[in-house]
Design a protein around this motif. Structure first.
Motif, PDB file in Angstrom:
ATOM      1  N   ALA A 113       0.856  -1.193   0.000  1.00  0.00           N
ATOM      2  CA  ALA A 113       0.000   0.000   0.000  1.00  0.00           C
ATOM      3  C   ALA A 113       0.895   1.247   0.000  1.00  0.00           C
ATOM      4  CB  ALA A 113      -0.924   0.010   1.222  1.00  0.00           C
ATOM      5  N   PRO A 114       1.162   1.831  -1.174  1.00  0.00           N
ATOM      6  CA  PRO A 114       2.087   2.972  -1.261  1.00  0.00           C
ATOM      7  C   PRO A 114       1.765   4.127  -0.325  1.00  0.00           C
ATOM      8  CG  PRO A 114       1.541   2.151  -3.440  1.00  0.00           C
ATOM      9  CD  PRO A 114       0.653   1.418  -2.480  1.00  0.00           C
ATOM     10  N   ARG A 115       0.498   4.254   0.084  1.00  0.00           N
ATOM     11  CA  ARG A 115       0.165   5.365   0.986  1.00  0.00           C
ATOM     12  C   ARG A 115       0.912   5.256   2.312  1.00  0.00           C
ATOM     13  NH1 ARG A 115      -3.992   1.737   1.380  1.00  0.00           N
ATOM     14  NH2 ARG A 115      -4.626   1.096   3.485  1.00  0.00           N
ATOM     15  N   HIS A 116       1.255   4.010   2.719  1.00  0.00           N
ATOM     16  CA  HIS A 116       2.010   3.837   3.958  1.00  0.00           C
ATOM     17  C   HIS A 116       3.399   4.458   3.836  1.00  0.00           C
ATOM     18  CE1 HIS A 116      -0.875   1.339   6.115  1.00  0.00           C
ATOM     19  NE2 HIS A 116      -1.046   0.627   5.011  1.00  0.00           N
ATOM     20  N   ALA A 117       4.038   4.302   2.663  1.00  0.00           N
ATOM     21  CA  ALA A 117       5.374   4.862   2.472  1.00  0.00           C
ATOM     22  C   ALA A 117       5.352   6.381   2.479  1.00  0.00           C
ATOM     23  CB  ALA A 117       5.973   4.345   1.161  1.00  0.00           C
ATOM     24  N   LYS A 118       4.190   6.983   2.164  1.00  0.00           N
ATOM     25  CA  LYS A 118       4.104   8.442   2.114  1.00  0.00           C
ATOM     26  C   LYS A 118       3.728   9.058   3.462  1.00  0.00           C
ATOM     27  CE  LYS A 118       2.694   8.334  -2.759  1.00  0.00           C
ATOM     28  NZ  LYS A 118       1.636   8.643  -3.742  1.00  0.00           N
ATOM     29  N   ASN A 119       3.335   8.229   4.423  1.00  0.00           N
ATOM     30  CA  ASN A 119       2.953   8.723   5.737  1.00  0.00           C
ATOM     31  C   ASN A 119       4.205   9.197   6.483  1.00  0.00           C
ATOM     32  OD1 ASN A 119       2.447   8.695   8.638  1.00  0.00           O
ATOM     33  ND2 ASN A 119       0.479   7.773   8.133  1.00  0.00           N
ATOM     34  N   PRO A 120       4.278  10.477   6.880  1.00  0.00           N
ATOM     35  CA  PRO A 120       5.488  10.997   7.542  1.00  0.00           C
ATOM     36  C   PRO A 120       5.864  10.235   8.805  1.00  0.00           C
ATOM     37  CG  PRO A 120       4.068  12.801   6.861  1.00  0.00           C
ATOM     38  CD  PRO A 120       3.278  11.545   6.657  1.00  0.00           C
ATOM     39  N   LEU A 121       4.878   9.787   9.583  1.00  0.00           N
ATOM     40  CA  LEU A 121       5.186   9.051  10.807  1.00  0.00           C
ATOM     41  C   LEU A 121       5.814   7.697  10.492  1.00  0.00           C
ATOM     42  CD1 LEU A 121       2.014   9.842  12.964  1.00  0.00           C
ATOM     43  CD2 LEU A 121       4.301  10.860  13.142  1.00  0.00           C
TER      44      LEU A 121
END
Length: 257
Positions: A113-121
């Motif tokens: 899920a690429p959105r996880h890699a974009k999450n700053p935390l």
């Protein structure tokens, strides 16, 4: 060849699967890369040396380092590409790292899920985990001196070569004392330590492919499986059977994902 992943954001995750014997030709990228092996064995080669990456381990490739990758067995590669400005300060050179269960899960989540890699935390957690990983002795440095290069290249082709440093000295036209000094100056290790590192690198793909400890010990010039196992434990902290058992358990977990 320059490959850039910067347009994917400061941290991006990419999955790639390769068949046995596949080869990524020499290339560079402006980002740092954490190259993780879910299954299969990879060898990363640069002008400075070579690194072997067994399953469930990772190699850190610093930005702008030209490299190529050789695959042994079916390889499930999972990579993180990281903006140079976010790279941990203690990882300025290529090295093999022992991946923690937490980082493994973060990598797999980021790939799925690429959105996880974009999450700053999540990015911050991944970077903190990477900076704290144990550095493993799976690196073969290459010297600059042409005499040492000749010795090292010959051993890369024939890891079980029986020549002592005194034997090599006669062949390359330098004293054994000079060669010993050059090994320490250019590689920060002795000739025997360099040869042990090489044999360990050669042993891992063979063991992972299912060859017996005795067979690998014989192939690499050890007098007994016990002597080979002692070297293996000294460098990696476990005997071959313990190490392979742990790899198999982690590979089974990864395969179920």
């Amino acid at each position: 060849m320059l490959i850039s992943h910067f347009h994917h954001g400061p941290v991006s995750a990419h999955p790639h699967d390769y068949p046995d014997g596949a080869h990524q030709e020499r290339h560079i990228h402006r980002e740092a890369q954490l190259l993780y092996a879910m299954c299969g064995t990879m060898r990363v080669v640069t002008a400075q040396g070579a690194w072997v990456i067994p399953p469930t381990r990772a190699v850190w490739i610093a930005p702008w380092i030209e490299h190529e990758i050789f695959m042994s067995g079916k390889v499930c590669m999972r990579s993180l590409f990281i903006d140079p400005e976010l790279s941990p300060a203690n990882l300025s050179q290529c090295c093999v790292l022992a991946v923690t269960p937490l980082l493994r899960e973060l990598i797999l989540k980021a790939v799925q899920a690429p959105r996880h890699a974009k999450n700053p935390l999540i990015q911050q957690l991944m970077l903190e985990e990477i900076a704290s990983l144990e550095n493993l002795p799976l690196h073969i440095p290459m010297p600059e001196d042409r005499r040492l290069q000749g010795i090292c290249l010959a051993l890369l082709q024939t890891p079980d070569h029986p020549n002592t440093l005194e034997d090599w000295a006669q062949q390359v036209g330098a004293s054994s004392r000079t060669l010993a000094r050059l090994f320490q100056q250019q590689l920060q290790m002795s000739f025997n330590a360099w040869r042990q590192q090489l044999r360990l690198m050669e042993a891992l793909p063979r063991l992972i492919a299912g060859q017996s400890v005795q067979s690998v010990a014989d192939q690499l010039g050890y007098g007994s499986a016990r002597a080979f196992s002692a070297m293996f434990r000294r460098l990696l902290g476990h005997n071959p059977r313990e190490y392979l058992s742990a790899l198999n358990q982690l590979s089974a977990i990864n395969a179920s994902r």
